[in-house]
Design an enzyme around this catalytic site. Sequence first.
Site, PDB file in Angstrom:
ATOM      1  N   ASN A 103       0.848  -1.197   0.000  1.00  0.00           N
ATOM      2  CA  ASN A 103       0.000   0.000   0.000  1.00  0.00           C
ATOM      3  C   ASN A 103       0.880   1.242   0.000  1.00  0.00           C
ATOM      4  OD1 ASN A 103      -2.361   1.658   0.340  1.00  0.00           O
ATOM      5  ND2 ASN A 103      -1.864   1.836   2.519  1.00  0.00           N
TER       6      ASN A 103
ATOM      7  N   HIS B  61       0.655   5.063   1.423  1.00  0.00           N
ATOM      8  CA  HIS B  61      -0.144   5.813   2.383  1.00  0.00           C
ATOM      9  C   HIS B  61       0.400   7.233   2.491  1.00  0.00           C
ATOM     10  CE1 HIS B  61      -2.728   6.531   5.807  1.00  0.00           C
ATOM     11  NE2 HIS B  61      -1.689   7.062   6.430  1.00  0.00           N
TER      12      HIS B  61
ATOM     13  N   SER C  21       4.454   6.940   2.499  1.00  0.00           N
ATOM     14  CA  SER C  21       5.129   5.682   2.848  1.00  0.00           C
ATOM     15  C   SER C  21       4.577   4.547   2.004  1.00  0.00           C
ATOM     16  CB  SER C  21       4.868   5.324   4.324  1.00  0.00           C
ATOM     17  OG  SER C  21       5.210   6.385   5.195  1.00  0.00           O
TER      18      SER C  21
ATOM     19  N   ASP D 274      -2.696   0.235   8.182  1.00  0.00           N
ATOM     20  CA  ASP D 274      -1.545   1.115   7.977  1.00  0.00           C
ATOM     21  C   ASP D 274      -0.428   0.839   8.988  1.00  0.00           C
ATOM     22  OD1 ASP D 274      -2.740   2.401   5.807  1.00  0.00           O
ATOM     23  OD2 ASP D 274      -3.771   3.824   7.094  1.00  0.00           O
TER      24      ASP D 274
HETATM   25  N1  NHR Z   1      -6.427  -3.191   4.875  1.00  0.00           N
HETATM   26  C1  NHR Z   1      -5.668  -3.715   5.844  1.00  0.00           C
HETATM   27  N2  NHR Z   1      -6.091  -4.822   6.413  1.00  0.00           N
HETATM   28  N3  NHR Z   1      -4.509  -3.146   6.249  1.00  0.00           N
HETATM   29  C2  NHR Z   1      -4.094  -2.004   5.683  1.00  0.00           C
HETATM   30  O1  NHR Z   1      -2.948  -1.478   6.102  1.00  0.00           O
HETATM   31  C3  NHR Z   1      -4.861  -1.389   4.668  1.00  0.00           C
HETATM   32  C4  NHR Z   1      -6.048  -2.035   4.279  1.00  0.00           C
HETATM   33  C5  NHR Z   1      -6.864  -1.467   3.284  1.00  0.00           C
HETATM   34  C6  NHR Z   1      -6.535  -0.264   2.719  1.00  0.00           C
HETATM   35  C7  NHR Z   1      -5.104   1.753   2.573  1.00  0.00           C
HETATM   36  C8  NHR Z   1      -5.350   2.774   3.715  1.00  0.00           C
HETATM   37  C9  NHR Z   1      -4.597   4.077   3.491  1.00  0.00           C
HETATM   38  O2  NHR Z   1      -3.518   4.071   2.878  1.00  0.00           O
HETATM   39  C10 NHR Z   1      -5.374   0.389   3.107  1.00  0.00           C
HETATM   40  C11 NHR Z   1      -4.523  -0.173   4.073  1.00  0.00           C
HETATM   41  C12 NHR Z   1      -9.142   2.991   3.597  1.00  0.00           C
HETATM   42  C13 NHR Z   1      -9.441   3.286   4.915  1.00  0.00           C
HETATM   43  C14 NHR Z   1     -10.875   3.432   5.348  1.00  0.00           C
HETATM   44  O3  NHR Z   1     -11.148   3.818   6.481  1.00  0.00           O
HETATM   45  C15 NHR Z   1      -8.411   3.412   5.818  1.00  0.00           C
HETATM   46  C16 NHR Z   1      -7.099   3.250   5.411  1.00  0.00           C
HETATM   47  C17 NHR Z   1      -6.791   2.948   4.082  1.00  0.00           C
HETATM   48  C18 NHR Z   1      -7.820   2.826   3.175  1.00  0.00           C
HETATM   49  N4  NHR Z   1     -11.882   3.086   4.485  1.00  0.00           N
HETATM   50  C19 NHR Z   1     -13.309   3.124   4.746  1.00  0.00           C
HETATM   51  C20 NHR Z   1     -13.839   1.702   5.026  1.00  0.00           C
HETATM   52  O4  NHR Z   1     -14.843   1.623   5.746  1.00  0.00           O
HETATM   53  C21 NHR Z   1     -14.092   3.612   3.559  1.00  0.00           C
HETATM   54  C22 NHR Z   1     -13.697   4.988   3.097  1.00  0.00           C
HETATM   55  C23 NHR Z   1     -14.231   5.322   1.717  1.00  0.00           C
HETATM   56  O5  NHR Z   1     -14.820   4.437   1.036  1.00  0.00           O
HETATM   57  O6  NHR Z   1     -14.025   6.462   1.289  1.00  0.00           O
HETATM   58  O7  NHR Z   1     -13.287   0.718   4.498  1.00  0.00           O
HETATM   59  O8  NHR Z   1      -5.029   5.132   3.993  1.00  0.00           O
HETATM   60  C1  GAR Z   2      -2.948   9.037  -2.822  1.00  0.00           C
HETATM   61  O1  GAR Z   2      -2.527  10.219  -2.184  1.00  0.00           O
HETATM   62  C2  GAR Z   2      -2.786   7.850  -1.889  1.00  0.00           C
HETATM   63  O2  GAR Z   2      -1.651   7.921  -1.084  1.00  0.00           O
HETATM   64  C3  GAR Z   2      -4.010   7.993  -1.059  1.00  0.00           C
HETATM   65  O3  GAR Z   2      -5.033   8.412  -1.925  1.00  0.00           O
HETATM   66  C4  GAR Z   2      -4.455   9.061  -3.049  1.00  0.00           C
HETATM   67  C5  GAR Z   2      -4.839   8.309  -4.286  1.00  0.00           C
HETATM   68  O4  GAR Z   2      -4.527   9.061  -5.421  1.00  0.00           O
HETATM   69  N1  GAR Z   2      -4.381   6.754  -0.459  1.00  0.00           N
HETATM   70  C6  GAR Z   2      -5.170   6.686   0.570  1.00  0.00           C
HETATM   71  O5  GAR Z   2      -5.544   7.667   1.173  1.00  0.00           O
HETATM   72  C7  GAR Z   2      -5.584   5.298   0.928  1.00  0.00           C
HETATM   73  N2  GAR Z   2      -6.537   5.373   1.962  1.00  0.00           N
HETATM   74  P1  GAR Z   2      -4.551   8.406  -6.857  1.00  0.00           P
HETATM   75  O6  GAR Z   2      -5.888   7.671  -7.007  1.00  0.00           O
HETATM   76  O7  GAR Z   2      -4.455   9.565  -7.796  1.00  0.00           O
HETATM   77  O8  GAR Z   2      -3.401   7.473  -6.962  1.00  0.00           O
END
Ligand code: NHR
Ligand code: GAR
Length: 224
Positions: free
Chosen positions: A113, A115, A142, A151
């Site tokens: 991922n 982040h 990261s 994360d």
């Molecule tokens: N899953 C696991 N198990 N572990 C991680 O480290 C993950 C993951 C899934 C996605 C990306 C992460 C980020 O880079 C990621 C890392 C979505 C949410 C979230 O709260 C949080 C972190 C990340 C991605 N999503 C909501 C949910 O209920 C929905 C939000 C929306 O649809 O806009 O899944 O930040």
């Molecule tokens: C990026 O900034 C990425 O790091 C972030 O969303 C953007 C996606 O942009 N990811 C998250 O926040 C995951 N929860 P992109 O669709 O243009 O690549």
Amino acid sequence: MIKHNEKLPIVVLISGRGSNLQSIIDQAASGELPVDIRAVISNRPDAAGLERARAAGIETAVVDHRDYPGRETFDAALARCIDRYRPRVVVLAGFMRILTPGFVRHYRGRLLNIHPSLLPAYRGLNTHQRALADGARRHGASVHFVTEELDGGPVILQAKVPVHPDDTPETLAARVLAEEHRLYPAALRLLAEGRIRLDNGQALLDDRPLETPLQLDRLTAGAD
Ligand code: NHR
Ligand code: GAR
């Protein structure tokens, strides 16, 4: 060290714009990055990144989370879709659904991922806004192995940017995003070269524990 001359087969998961996907497509096309993008899969049918993939001649698929009663069934369908393409690595690029422990275990060591923060700072969402609210002076992005802890998996590579006094979440996000576009291809190259792997919950670089994340500026300065 094992030399890998084959291209690394990957599947990229997106939810939106897909600018990180584009940076991977561009570097793969120019030959700088030895990956074979087998497919791009979105949980949202209207994700702009799907059009970027089609324009590059890459297969696309949609697994819409709204078609499933819960996370377990969605993740099972997503995994079935991914596995048809037989990737070695699954790349989350702006993918916005939290993944279940079963899904993460299925791809252990093969799920990455990007982040938008300097992990372990600011896990979760709205990272730019939270960094500004804290008066942080440094921010960044990261690339990490995904584990069950959101994360919280081992960080491979980071890029830092300064926070300016007049930044808004938007200006800060744009500065971080420009670094992300260099960061993800660089991390994928390390993986494709077989230099980075996950072992017992720990990232190894050239078979040695990576005690602190690599930094993009030092990497491109050509430490070796
Ligand atoms: N899953 C696991 N198990 N572990 C991680 O480290 C993950 C993951 C899934 C996605 C990306 C992460 C980020 O880079 C990621 C890392 C979505 C949410 C979230 O709260 C949080 C972190 C990340 C991605 N999503 C909501 C949910 O209920 C929905 C939000 C929306 O649809 O806009 O899944 O930040
Ligand atoms: C990026 O900034 C990425 O790091 C972030 O969303 C953007 C996606 O942009 N990811 C998250 O926040 C995951 N929860 P992109 O669709 O243009 O690549």
